[in-house]
Design a protein around this motif. Structure first.
Motif, PDB file in Angstrom:
ATOM      1  N   ARG A 181       0.812  -1.219   0.000  1.00  0.00           N
ATOM      2  CA  ARG A 181       0.000   0.000   0.000  1.00  0.00           C
ATOM      3  C   ARG A 181       0.848   1.273   0.000  1.00  0.00           C
ATOM      4  O   ARG A 181       0.453   2.289  -0.553  1.00  0.00           O
ATOM      5  N   PHE A 182       2.021   1.217   0.683  1.00  0.00           N
ATOM      6  CA  PHE A 182       2.843   2.417   0.822  1.00  0.00           C
ATOM      7  C   PHE A 182       4.208   2.213   0.165  1.00  0.00           C
ATOM      8  O   PHE A 182       4.689   1.089   0.032  1.00  0.00           O
ATOM      9  N   SER A 183       4.811   3.337  -0.194  1.00  0.00           N
ATOM     10  CA  SER A 183       6.124   3.298  -0.845  1.00  0.00           C
ATOM     11  C   SER A 183       7.185   2.822   0.146  1.00  0.00           C
ATOM     12  O   SER A 183       7.133   3.172   1.330  1.00  0.00           O
ATOM     13  N   PRO A 184       8.196   2.072  -0.337  1.00  0.00           N
ATOM     14  CA  PRO A 184       9.286   1.659   0.563  1.00  0.00           C
ATOM     15  C   PRO A 184       9.940   2.845   1.251  1.00  0.00           C
ATOM     16  O   PRO A 184      10.419   2.735   2.380  1.00  0.00           O
ATOM     17  N   ARG A 185       9.941   4.000   0.585  1.00  0.00           N
ATOM     18  CA  ARG A 185      10.578   5.199   1.176  1.00  0.00           C
ATOM     19  C   ARG A 185       9.842   5.670   2.415  1.00  0.00           C
ATOM     20  O   ARG A 185      10.394   6.433   3.223  1.00  0.00           O
ATOM     21  N   GLU A 186       8.574   5.268   2.553  1.00  0.00           N
ATOM     22  CA  GLU A 186       7.788   5.764   3.684  1.00  0.00           C
ATOM     23  C   GLU A 186       7.952   4.899   4.938  1.00  0.00           C
ATOM     24  O   GLU A 186       7.509   5.287   6.012  1.00  0.00           O
ATOM     25  N   PHE A 187       8.595   3.766   4.810  1.00  0.00           N
ATOM     26  CA  PHE A 187       8.843   2.913   5.983  1.00  0.00           C
ATOM     27  C   PHE A 187      10.139   3.393   6.628  1.00  0.00           C
ATOM     28  O   PHE A 187      11.174   3.495   5.963  1.00  0.00           O
ATOM     29  N   TRP A 188      10.062   3.679   7.899  1.00  0.00           N
ATOM     30  CA  TRP A 188      11.172   4.375   8.568  1.00  0.00           C
ATOM     31  C   TRP A 188      11.392   3.751   9.952  1.00  0.00           C
ATOM     32  O   TRP A 188      10.485   3.759  10.781  1.00  0.00           O
ATOM     33  N   ALA A 189      12.573   3.186  10.136  1.00  0.00           N
ATOM     34  CA  ALA A 189      12.931   2.581  11.430  1.00  0.00           C
ATOM     35  C   ALA A 189      14.175   3.293  11.942  1.00  0.00           C
ATOM     36  O   ALA A 189      15.301   2.857  11.712  1.00  0.00           O
ATOM     37  N   PRO A 190      13.987   4.426  12.629  1.00  0.00           N
ATOM     38  CA  PRO A 190      15.149   5.206  13.059  1.00  0.00           C
ATOM     39  C   PRO A 190      15.971   4.483  14.118  1.00  0.00           C
ATOM     40  O   PRO A 190      15.455   3.635  14.857  1.00  0.00           O
ATOM     41  N   LYS A 191      17.231   4.859  14.174  1.00  0.00           N
ATOM     42  CA  LYS A 191      18.130   4.368  15.219  1.00  0.00           C
ATOM     43  C   LYS A 191      18.137   5.396  16.341  1.00  0.00           C
ATOM     44  O   LYS A 191      18.463   6.552  16.117  1.00  0.00           O
ATOM     45  N   PHE A 192      17.756   4.951  17.514  1.00  0.00           N
ATOM     46  CA  PHE A 192      17.644   5.853  18.659  1.00  0.00           C
ATOM     47  C   PHE A 192      18.863   5.699  19.563  1.00  0.00           C
ATOM     48  O   PHE A 192      19.283   4.576  19.864  1.00  0.00           O
ATOM     49  N   ASP A 193      19.383   6.835  20.030  1.00  0.00           N
ATOM     50  CA  ASP A 193      20.366   6.817  21.110  1.00  0.00           C
ATOM     51  C   ASP A 193      19.647   7.093  22.424  1.00  0.00           C
ATOM     52  O   ASP A 193      18.559   7.692  22.436  1.00  0.00           O
ATOM     53  N   PHE A 194      20.259   6.675  23.514  1.00  0.00           N
ATOM     54  CA  PHE A 194      19.729   7.004  24.841  1.00  0.00           C
ATOM     55  C   PHE A 194      19.710   8.529  24.958  1.00  0.00           C
ATOM     56  O   PHE A 194      20.725   9.188  24.714  1.00  0.00           O
ATOM     57  N   GLY A 195      18.562   9.090  25.287  1.00  0.00           N
ATOM     58  CA  GLY A 195      18.424  10.547  25.343  1.00  0.00           C
ATOM     59  C   GLY A 195      17.578  11.104  24.206  1.00  0.00           C
ATOM     60  O   GLY A 195      17.194  12.266  24.235  1.00  0.00           O
ATOM     61  N   ASP A 196      17.286  10.273  23.209  1.00  0.00           N
ATOM     62  CA  ASP A 196      16.401  10.690  22.115  1.00  0.00           C
ATOM     63  C   ASP A 196      14.947  10.380  22.481  1.00  0.00           C
ATOM     64  O   ASP A 196      14.665   9.588  23.398  1.00  0.00           O
ATOM     65  N   SER A 197      14.046  10.969  21.721  1.00  0.00           N
ATOM     66  CA  SER A 197      12.618  10.692  21.897  1.00  0.00           C
ATOM     67  C   SER A 197      11.932  10.782  20.538  1.00  0.00           C
ATOM     68  O   SER A 197      12.453  11.432  19.632  1.00  0.00           O
ATOM     69  N   ALA A 198      10.795  10.132  20.412  1.00  0.00           N
ATOM     70  CA  ALA A 198       9.953  10.309  19.221  1.00  0.00           C
ATOM     71  C   ALA A 198       8.577  10.757  19.695  1.00  0.00           C
ATOM     72  O   ALA A 198       8.044  10.233  20.677  1.00  0.00           O
ATOM     73  N   VAL A 199       8.036  11.738  19.006  1.00  0.00           N
ATOM     74  CA  VAL A 199       6.658  12.160  19.255  1.00  0.00           C
ATOM     75  C   VAL A 199       5.871  11.830  17.995  1.00  0.00           C
ATOM     76  O   VAL A 199       6.324  12.127  16.883  1.00  0.00           O
ATOM     77  N   PHE A 200       4.729  11.169  18.165  1.00  0.00           N
ATOM     78  CA  PHE A 200       3.938  10.842  16.974  1.00  0.00           C
ATOM     79  C   PHE A 200       2.450  10.980  17.242  1.00  0.00           C
ATOM     80  O   PHE A 200       1.977  10.883  18.374  1.00  0.00           O
ATOM     81  N   LEU A 201       1.736  11.228  16.152  1.00  0.00           N
ATOM     82  CA  LEU A 201       0.307  11.527  16.220  1.00  0.00           C
ATOM     83  C   LEU A 201      -0.524  10.250  16.164  1.00  0.00           C
ATOM     84  O   LEU A 201      -0.031   9.177  15.790  1.00  0.00           O
ATOM     85  N   ASN A 202      -1.797  10.415  16.479  1.00  0.00           N
ATOM     86  CA  ASN A 202      -2.710   9.276  16.619  1.00  0.00           C
ATOM     87  C   ASN A 202      -2.906   8.470  15.330  1.00  0.00           C
ATOM     88  O   ASN A 202      -3.258   7.308  15.373  1.00  0.00           O
ATOM     89  N   ASP A 203      -2.666   9.115  14.165  1.00  0.00           N
ATOM     90  CA  ASP A 203      -2.953   8.421  12.894  1.00  0.00           C
ATOM     91  C   ASP A 203      -1.769   7.623  12.368  1.00  0.00           C
ATOM     92  O   ASP A 203      -1.925   6.850  11.410  1.00  0.00           O
ATOM     93  N   VAL A 204      -0.597   7.804  12.955  1.00  0.00           N
ATOM     94  CA  VAL A 204       0.622   7.249  12.356  1.00  0.00           C
ATOM     95  C   VAL A 204       0.733   5.744  12.614  1.00  0.00           C
ATOM     96  O   VAL A 204       0.677   5.290  13.755  1.00  0.00           O
ATOM     97  N   LEU A 205       0.914   5.003  11.527  1.00  0.00           N
ATOM     98  CA  LEU A 205       1.104   3.555  11.643  1.00  0.00           C
ATOM     99  C   LEU A 205       2.498   3.267  12.184  1.00  0.00           C
ATOM    100  O   LEU A 205       3.485   3.862  11.740  1.00  0.00           O
ATOM    101  N   HIS A 206       2.574   2.360  13.134  1.00  0.00           N
ATOM    102  CA  HIS A 206       3.882   1.998  13.696  1.00  0.00           C
ATOM    103  C   HIS A 206       3.805   0.607  14.303  1.00  0.00           C
ATOM    104  O   HIS A 206       2.719   0.075  14.543  1.00  0.00           O
ATOM    105  N   ARG A 207       4.985   0.054  14.536  1.00  0.00           N
ATOM    106  CA  ARG A 207       5.078  -1.268  15.161  1.00  0.00           C
ATOM    107  C   ARG A 207       6.445  -1.391  15.820  1.00  0.00           C
ATOM    108  O   ARG A 207       7.338  -0.553  15.600  1.00  0.00           O
ATOM    109  N   THR A 208       6.631  -2.440  16.595  1.00  0.00           N
ATOM    110  CA  THR A 208       7.956  -2.752  17.117  1.00  0.00           C
ATOM    111  C   THR A 208       8.855  -3.131  15.943  1.00  0.00           C
ATOM    112  O   THR A 208       8.462  -3.916  15.075  1.00  0.00           O
TER     113      THR A 208
END
Ligand SMILES: [Fe+2]
Length: 235
Positions: A188-215
């Protein structure tokens, strides 16, 4: 494209990564308390009902950490990181509030390591489905619950321990749960839209109610991950 303004990026893409907003050891007490809490759970000591332990997601309410060396100020302190208030206010209105009944601390297991029985990584979902009762596919999909998630890993993750993967685009509404399997979303979505960032200790992500995500868990990952997620609602 990154605009540099986290509120604009959040509005455009539904998710923004905030680098190093918790410098030094500002999350260490929370991390240590979370580690002690999950050690106690793994030791199969009786788990108080008020923790609301979920064995599938391996989560407890953040307030469980009051029993493991954190006081309430320490539990709430991450929400006072510079700049967060404006991001929340721009998305949820100036009188935003954090609901501690929906604020969790989680442990996610490296696939290679033995995980407790019943445990599952989170599959694709939208946090706006919280409290929503889905009807058969032929029926209209209910509206999303208004909220945002402030997700804070308590160790670096996304490289050698499970992180999060997003579909980095806004969704017009809830996707029916029957359409949330990974192959269907990859089509359904472009490969470019799949995003699995690398987090360092001290980082955070804020995301909205509509955003698809998983472990985001890869077979070669060797370490477990601890994280906190605060749920922010309009007042
Ligand atoms: Fe989620």
């Amino acid at each position: 494209m990154t605009t540099g303004d986290p509120s604009v990026e959040l509005r455009q893409h539904g998710v923004v990564l905030l680098r190093d907003i918790y410098p030094g050891d500002s999350l260490t007490r929370l991390k240590d308390a979370a580690a002690r809490c999950f050690q106690a759970i793994m030791a199969e000591t009786p788990i108080p009902e008020r923790y609301q332990f979920n064995r599938y997601s391996h989560s407890v309410l953040l307030t469980a950490l009051l029993d493991f060396g954190c006081n309430s100020d320490e539990l709430m302190a991450p929400l006072s990181a510079p700049g967060l208030d404006r991001v929340f206010a721009d998305a949820m209105g100036p009188a935003w509030t954090c609901n501690m009944e929906q604020t969790w601390v989680r442990k996610k297991f490296a696939p290679i390591r033995a995980s407790p029985s019943g445990y599952r990584a989170h599959s694709w979902h939208q946090d706006g489905a919280l409290g929503v009762c889905f009807l058969p596919e032929s029926e209209p999909i209910p509206p999303m619950t208004e909220l945002l998630t402030c997700w804070i890993p308590l160790n670096g993750c996304g490289r050698d321990s499970p992180g999060l993967e997003f579909v980095r685009r806004r969704q017009p509404g809830l996707v029916h749960f029957t359409e949330l399997d990974d192959p269907a979303l990859r089509r359904r979505f472009s490969p470019r839209e799949f995003w699995a960032p690398k987090f360092d200790f001290g980082d955070s992500a804020v995301f909205l109610n509509d955003v698809l995500h998983r472990t985001h868990a890869l077979p070669e990952m060797r370490h477990d991950r601890l994280s906190v997620e605060y749920r922010i609602f309009p007042a």
